[in-house]
Design an enzyme around this catalytic site. Structure first.
Site, PDB file in Angstrom:
ATOM      1  N   ARG A 101       0.783  -1.351  -0.078  1.00  0.00           N
ATOM      2  CA  ARG A 101       0.119   0.026  -0.173  1.00  0.00           C
ATOM      3  C   ARG A 101       0.950   1.118  -0.045  1.00  0.00           C
ATOM      4  NH1 ARG A 101      -5.437   1.274   3.393  1.00  0.00           N
ATOM      5  NH2 ARG A 101      -6.083   0.006   2.017  1.00  0.00           N
ATOM      6  N   HIS A 128      -7.001   0.629  -6.443  1.00  0.00           N
ATOM      7  CA  HIS A 128      -7.337  -0.548  -5.461  1.00  0.00           C
ATOM      8  C   HIS A 128      -8.025  -1.628  -5.845  1.00  0.00           C
ATOM      9  CE1 HIS A 128      -7.701  -1.728  -1.736  1.00  0.00           C
ATOM     10  NE2 HIS A 128      -8.332  -0.887  -1.195  1.00  0.00           N
ATOM     11  N   GLN A 131     -10.024  -4.028  -3.696  1.00  0.00           N
ATOM     12  CA  GLN A 131     -11.318  -3.499  -3.378  1.00  0.00           C
ATOM     13  C   GLN A 131     -12.086  -3.963  -4.544  1.00  0.00           C
ATOM     14  OE1 GLN A 131     -11.876  -1.739  -0.457  1.00  0.00           O
ATOM     15  NE2 GLN A 131     -14.342  -2.364  -0.911  1.00  0.00           N
ATOM     16  N   ASP A 218     -17.399   7.004  -1.694  1.00  0.00           N
ATOM     17  CA  ASP A 218     -16.043   6.652  -1.168  1.00  0.00           C
ATOM     18  C   ASP A 218     -15.643   8.143  -0.539  1.00  0.00           C
ATOM     19  OD1 ASP A 218     -13.396   6.015  -0.455  1.00  0.00           O
ATOM     20  OD2 ASP A 218     -12.621   6.131  -2.452  1.00  0.00           O
ATOM     21  N   CYS A 254     -16.444   1.561   0.250  1.00  0.00           N
ATOM     22  CA  CYS A 254     -15.316   0.676   0.446  1.00  0.00           C
ATOM     23  C   CYS A 254     -14.867   0.833   1.964  1.00  0.00           C
ATOM     24  CB  CYS A 254     -14.174   1.264  -0.433  1.00  0.00           C
ATOM     25  SG  CYS A 254     -13.859   2.736  -0.379  1.00  0.00           S
ATOM     26  N   ARG A 281     -13.640  -8.809   1.393  1.00  0.00           N
ATOM     27  CA  ARG A 281     -12.144  -8.384   0.851  1.00  0.00           C
ATOM     28  C   ARG A 281     -11.282  -9.671   1.221  1.00  0.00           C
ATOM     29  NH1 ARG A 281     -10.071  -3.454   0.904  1.00  0.00           N
ATOM     30  NH2 ARG A 281      -8.142  -4.554   0.467  1.00  0.00           N
TER      31      ARG A 281
HETATM   32  N1   CP Z   1     -11.009  -0.217   2.099  1.00  0.00           N
HETATM   33  C1   CP Z   1      -9.939  -0.403   2.586  1.00  0.00           C
HETATM   34  O1   CP Z   1      -8.979  -0.588   1.740  1.00  0.00           O
HETATM   35  O2   CP Z   1      -9.857  -0.067   3.989  1.00  0.00           O
HETATM   36  P1   CP Z   1      -8.610   0.030   4.715  1.00  0.00           P
HETATM   37  O3   CP Z   1      -8.072   1.363   4.384  1.00  0.00           O
HETATM   38  O4   CP Z   1      -8.835   0.053   6.011  1.00  0.00           O
HETATM   39  O5   CP Z   1      -7.521  -1.289   4.487  1.00  0.00           O
HETATM   40  N1  NVA Z   2      -9.970   6.635  -1.582  1.00  0.00           N
HETATM   41  C1  NVA Z   2      -9.610   6.189  -0.444  1.00  0.00           C
HETATM   42  C2  NVA Z   2      -9.878   4.892  -0.134  1.00  0.00           C
HETATM   43  C3  NVA Z   2      -9.330   4.261   0.899  1.00  0.00           C
HETATM   44  C4  NVA Z   2      -9.855   2.513   1.057  1.00  0.00           C
HETATM   45  C5  NVA Z   2      -8.203   6.654   0.105  1.00  0.00           C
HETATM   46  O1  NVA Z   2      -7.569   6.438  -0.847  1.00  0.00           O
HETATM   47  O2  NVA Z   2      -8.151   7.051   1.125  1.00  0.00           O
END
Ligand code: CP
Ligand code: NVA
Length: 299
Positions: A101, A128, A131, A218, A254, A281
């Site tokens: 990440r 993502h 997701q 989101d 999400c 997930r």
């Molecule tokens: N949706 C998602 O990726 O959540 P987290 O940021 O908690 O991993």
């Molecule tokens: N768009 C959000 C998604 C989190 C899972 C972010 O990047 O923070």
């Protein structure tokens, strides 16, 4: 084979991952869990915080008979003190999969270029794909098909962009409503146009939800965008998912949700699909890990 974005898979491979997720879930629920990854290790590299991605991958690896190692921003030399490519090379000598990440999408691309084990994007500023896998599984669970109309109302960044590609690869009929300036990137749009069923785009949230079976939103201020907060809150005025706008359609989110911004507290406390998405997930990623174990990295 890496999963930097969802369209690294063919449509056929994407369905194979979802089917493997279903198979593993059914086996687990029947009390006869399949553990196809004994002695395998997943490195989980995090530059940003996470609840779902971290816990679903770690638990998923345990259920598959393997093990996951959490590497937070202060734990390894990622990009500071050691070039990314060296981290990719070294982790590949120890582990069987790398999930990362990151902020800059180019970083997960570089990890994939230099790793000799599969690299999975666990969210970058641009994508993502994990997701999307969980979301497609959730829609298939609920409707028995992906031939469903989904309205996206919100930011056209990472989660939306991977969903746009996933929709374009499948029967999912996606309409994306974003404020001007927050549309999906031109490069992503071009990729969707090269696939079977590219999404529609609008700047009108009411028009997007009108014929939708499901609505998806989101956060307006993504991780790393804290300095843009005021400008984004202004830009997204009128895009909030209220009970009136949602009607009796299921809501997807999400998570994490910022109540009072993209969604009201009332809607988040109601009946929606976000908790199923969160659970899925894990099932989707178990399907992905099991499927990836049977692929070659260079494929
Ligand atoms: N949706 C998602 O990726 O959540 P987290 O940021 O908690 O991993
Ligand atoms: N768009 C959000 C998604 C989190 C899972 C972010 O990047 O923070």
């Amino acid at each position: 084979m890496h999963l930097v974005d969802i369209d690294d898979l063919t449509a056929e491979e994407l369905h194979a991952v979802l089917d493997e997720a279903d198979r593993l879930r059914a086996a687990h629920e029947a009390g006869e869990p399949d553990r196809p990854l004994p002695d395998r290790t997943l490195a989980m590299v995090f530059e940003k915080p996470s609840t779902r991605t971290r816990v679903s991958f770690e638990t998923g690896m345990t259920q598959l008979g393997g093990h996951a190692v959490f590497l937070g921003p202060d734990d390894i030399h990622l990009g500071h003190g050691e070039p990314l490519r060296d981290t990719a090379r070294v982790l590949s000598r120890y582990v069987d999969f790398i999930m990362a990440r990151v902020f800059d999408h180019a970083d997960v691309v570089e990890l994939a270029e230099f790793a000799t084990v599969p690299v999975i994007n666990g969210l970058s500023d641009d994508a993502h794909p994990c997701q999307t896998l969980g979301d497609l599984l959730t829609i298939r669970d609920r409707f028995g098909t992906l031939d469903v109309s989904v309205a996206w109302v919100g930011d056209g960044n990472n989660v939306c962009q991977s969903l746009a590609l996933g929709a374009a690869m499948t029967d999912l009929d996606l309409t994306i409503a974003t404020p001007e300036g927050y549309e999906i990137a031109d490069g992503v749009r071009r990729r969707t146009l090269g696939l079977d069923s590219p999404p529609e785009e609008t700047d009108d949230p009411e028009a997007a939800v009108a014929d939708a079976d499901v609505v998806y939103t989101d956060v307006w201020v993504s991780m790393g965008e804290e300095d843009e907060r005021e400008a984004k809150l202004r830009a997204f005025e009128g895009f909030q998912m209220t009970a009136d706008r949602l009607g009796d359609r299921p809501l997807m989110h999400c998570l994490p949700a910022h109540r009072g911004e993209e969604v009201t507290d009332e809607v988040m406390e109601g009946d929606h699909l976000a908790w199923d998405q969160a659970e899925n997930r894990m099932h989707a990623q178990k399907g992905l890990l099991s499927w990836l174990a049977g692929q070659t990295v260079s494929a």
